[in-house]
Design a protein around this motif. Structure first.
Motif, PDB file in Angstrom:
ATOM      1  N   TYR A  41       0.830  -1.213   0.000  1.00  0.00           N
ATOM      2  CA  TYR A  41       0.000   0.000   0.000  1.00  0.00           C
ATOM      3  C   TYR A  41       0.863   1.261   0.000  1.00  0.00           C
ATOM      4  O   TYR A  41       0.429   2.327  -0.427  1.00  0.00           O
ATOM      5  CB  TYR A  41      -0.959   0.017   1.199  1.00  0.00           C
ATOM      6  CG  TYR A  41      -1.902   1.188   1.144  1.00  0.00           C
ATOM      7  CD1 TYR A  41      -2.972   1.203   0.251  1.00  0.00           C
ATOM      8  CD2 TYR A  41      -1.714   2.297   1.962  1.00  0.00           C
ATOM      9  CE1 TYR A  41      -3.821   2.288   0.179  1.00  0.00           C
ATOM     10  CE2 TYR A  41      -2.562   3.391   1.890  1.00  0.00           C
ATOM     11  CZ  TYR A  41      -3.617   3.374   0.996  1.00  0.00           C
ATOM     12  OH  TYR A  41      -4.454   4.448   0.918  1.00  0.00           O
ATOM     13  N   CYS A  44       0.737   3.284  -3.029  1.00  0.00           N
ATOM     14  CA  CYS A  44      -0.410   4.195  -3.161  1.00  0.00           C
ATOM     15  C   CYS A  44      -0.095   5.557  -2.537  1.00  0.00           C
ATOM     16  O   CYS A  44      -0.641   6.575  -2.962  1.00  0.00           O
ATOM     17  CB  CYS A  44      -1.645   3.610  -2.486  1.00  0.00           C
ATOM     18  SG  CYS A  44      -2.231   2.072  -3.227  1.00  0.00           S
ATOM     19  N   GLU A  45       0.744   5.563  -1.527  1.00  0.00           N
ATOM     20  CA  GLU A  45       1.052   6.813  -0.829  1.00  0.00           C
ATOM     21  C   GLU A  45       2.202   7.563  -1.492  1.00  0.00           C
ATOM     22  O   GLU A  45       2.023   8.661  -1.951  1.00  0.00           O
ATOM     23  CB  GLU A  45       1.321   6.512   0.642  1.00  0.00           C
ATOM     24  CG  GLU A  45       0.073   5.990   1.332  1.00  0.00           C
ATOM     25  CD  GLU A  45       0.316   5.541   2.744  1.00  0.00           C
ATOM     26  OE1 GLU A  45       1.424   5.052   3.046  1.00  0.00           O
ATOM     27  OE2 GLU A  45      -0.612   5.669   3.552  1.00  0.00           O
ATOM     28  N   GLY A  67      -8.268  -1.155  -1.938  1.00  0.00           N
ATOM     29  CA  GLY A  67      -9.376  -0.237  -1.789  1.00  0.00           C
ATOM     30  C   GLY A  67     -10.688  -0.692  -2.372  1.00  0.00           C
ATOM     31  O   GLY A  67     -10.753  -1.598  -3.189  1.00  0.00           O
ATOM     32  N   CYS A  99      -4.785   1.485  -6.830  1.00  0.00           N
ATOM     33  CA  CYS A  99      -5.240   2.127  -5.596  1.00  0.00           C
ATOM     34  C   CYS A  99      -6.580   2.814  -5.829  1.00  0.00           C
ATOM     35  O   CYS A  99      -6.680   3.679  -6.704  1.00  0.00           O
ATOM     36  CB  CYS A  99      -4.232   3.170  -5.145  1.00  0.00           C
ATOM     37  SG  CYS A  99      -2.531   2.571  -5.099  1.00  0.00           S
ATOM     38  N   GLU A 101      -9.332   5.283  -4.310  1.00  0.00           N
ATOM     39  CA  GLU A 101      -9.459   6.335  -3.298  1.00  0.00           C
ATOM     40  C   GLU A 101     -10.892   6.870  -3.316  1.00  0.00           C
ATOM     41  O   GLU A 101     -11.433   7.192  -4.378  1.00  0.00           O
ATOM     42  CB  GLU A 101      -8.477   7.456  -3.628  1.00  0.00           C
ATOM     43  CG  GLU A 101      -8.475   8.588  -2.660  1.00  0.00           C
ATOM     44  CD  GLU A 101      -7.497   9.681  -3.082  1.00  0.00           C
ATOM     45  OE1 GLU A 101      -7.654  10.795  -2.586  1.00  0.00           O
ATOM     46  OE2 GLU A 101      -6.606   9.416  -3.908  1.00  0.00           O
ATOM     47  N   GLU A 103     -14.031   9.130  -3.341  1.00  0.00           N
ATOM     48  CA  GLU A 103     -14.260  10.483  -3.836  1.00  0.00           C
ATOM     49  C   GLU A 103     -15.567  11.073  -3.354  1.00  0.00           C
ATOM     50  O   GLU A 103     -15.598  12.197  -2.887  1.00  0.00           O
ATOM     51  CB  GLU A 103     -14.203  10.518  -5.371  1.00  0.00           C
ATOM     52  CG  GLU A 103     -12.794  10.410  -5.895  1.00  0.00           C
ATOM     53  CD  GLU A 103     -12.637  11.052  -7.257  1.00  0.00           C
ATOM     54  OE1 GLU A 103     -13.498  10.864  -8.122  1.00  0.00           O
ATOM     55  OE2 GLU A 103     -11.624  11.758  -7.432  1.00  0.00           O
ATOM     56  N   TYR A 142     -15.209   6.432  -6.791  1.00  0.00           N
ATOM     57  CA  TYR A 142     -13.801   6.272  -6.443  1.00  0.00           C
ATOM     58  C   TYR A 142     -12.926   6.780  -7.585  1.00  0.00           C
ATOM     59  O   TYR A 142     -13.339   6.780  -8.739  1.00  0.00           O
ATOM     60  CB  TYR A 142     -13.454   4.792  -6.217  1.00  0.00           C
ATOM     61  CG  TYR A 142     -14.202   4.145  -5.095  1.00  0.00           C
ATOM     62  CD1 TYR A 142     -13.737   4.220  -3.788  1.00  0.00           C
ATOM     63  CD2 TYR A 142     -15.385   3.452  -5.335  1.00  0.00           C
ATOM     64  CE1 TYR A 142     -14.425   3.615  -2.748  1.00  0.00           C
ATOM     65  CE2 TYR A 142     -16.080   2.847  -4.299  1.00  0.00           C
ATOM     66  CZ  TYR A 142     -15.598   2.940  -3.012  1.00  0.00           C
ATOM     67  OH  TYR A 142     -16.283   2.337  -1.983  1.00  0.00           O
TER      68      TYR A 142
END
Length: 197
Positions: A41, A44-45, A67, A99, A101, A103, A142
């Motif tokens: 993960y 993803c960051e 995710g 990834c 995320e 929204e 997402y």
């Protein structure tokens, strides 16, 4: 006047250089111990695992997905799942990381029944009354980004609405639709399966 312009130009260049250095991914010269799990993960960051497989050559390019899990059992029964060849068996096989995320919450997709009891401590000999309450499961938008694990270069980015609106076995809290296995397969096939020069 020229001195101020020159100082302004230098300040802009310095600020741009600092932004460039700060925005670069953190390069890690090792691999996580497993070919799956939370360590990946980090891609993803902001992390690039420099020992990961390069995104080149013949597909499939093994991928780790993070995710937007589904709410309930609907995804488990789904037959159109990504093939096993997409899943890395060893850390050095990981090529891509996807990834999802959160929204936005769009609208209520389902009302999930929650069975409760009116009385936790019924009197002796009485039967607790059952109530049927519901909790809303929200259709959720997402942003999915696919990265090359080795460099953290962005391969693709797309907006997706989660289609898994099955209710969980124990509904609680804020519930969101998830990205189904069939959706993941449709979204990622062109990046995972295709040959790359």
């Amino acid at each position: 006047m020229r001195t101020w312009l020159l100082l302004g130009a230098v300040a802009v260049l310095v600020a741009g250089g600092i932004w460039y250095v700060v925005s670069l991914p953190t390069k890690v010269d090792r691999l996580p111990a497993q070919a799956y799990g939370k360590d990946w993960y980090a891609v993803c960051e902001d992390t690039a695992y420099t020992k990961a497989a390069p995104y080149e050559g013949r597909g499939p390019h093994e991928i780790v997905i993070f995710g937007a899990p589904g709410g309930g059992a609907g995804d488990v029964a789904e037959s159109d799942k990504p093939p096993a060849t997409w899943q890395p068996r060893r850390p050095e096989q990981v090529t891509l990381v996807a990834c999802a995320e959160f929204e936005d919450l769009l609208d209520v997709a389902a009302e999930c029944p929650v069975g409760g009891r009116r009385s936790l401590y019924p009197t002796f000999g009485s039967r607790p009354e059952r109530t049927t309450a519901t909790l809303s499961l929200w259709r959720t938008a997402y942003k999915v980004t696919v990265y090359e694990a080795r460099t953290r270069d962005e391969v693709a980015s797309m907006d997706v609405t989660g289609q898994d609106t099955s209710c969980p076995y124990s509904p609680s809290g804020l519930m969101r639709s998830g990205i189904s296995s069939a959706q993941w397969k449709r979204l990622l096939a062109r990046y995972v399966e295709a040959d790359r020069d």
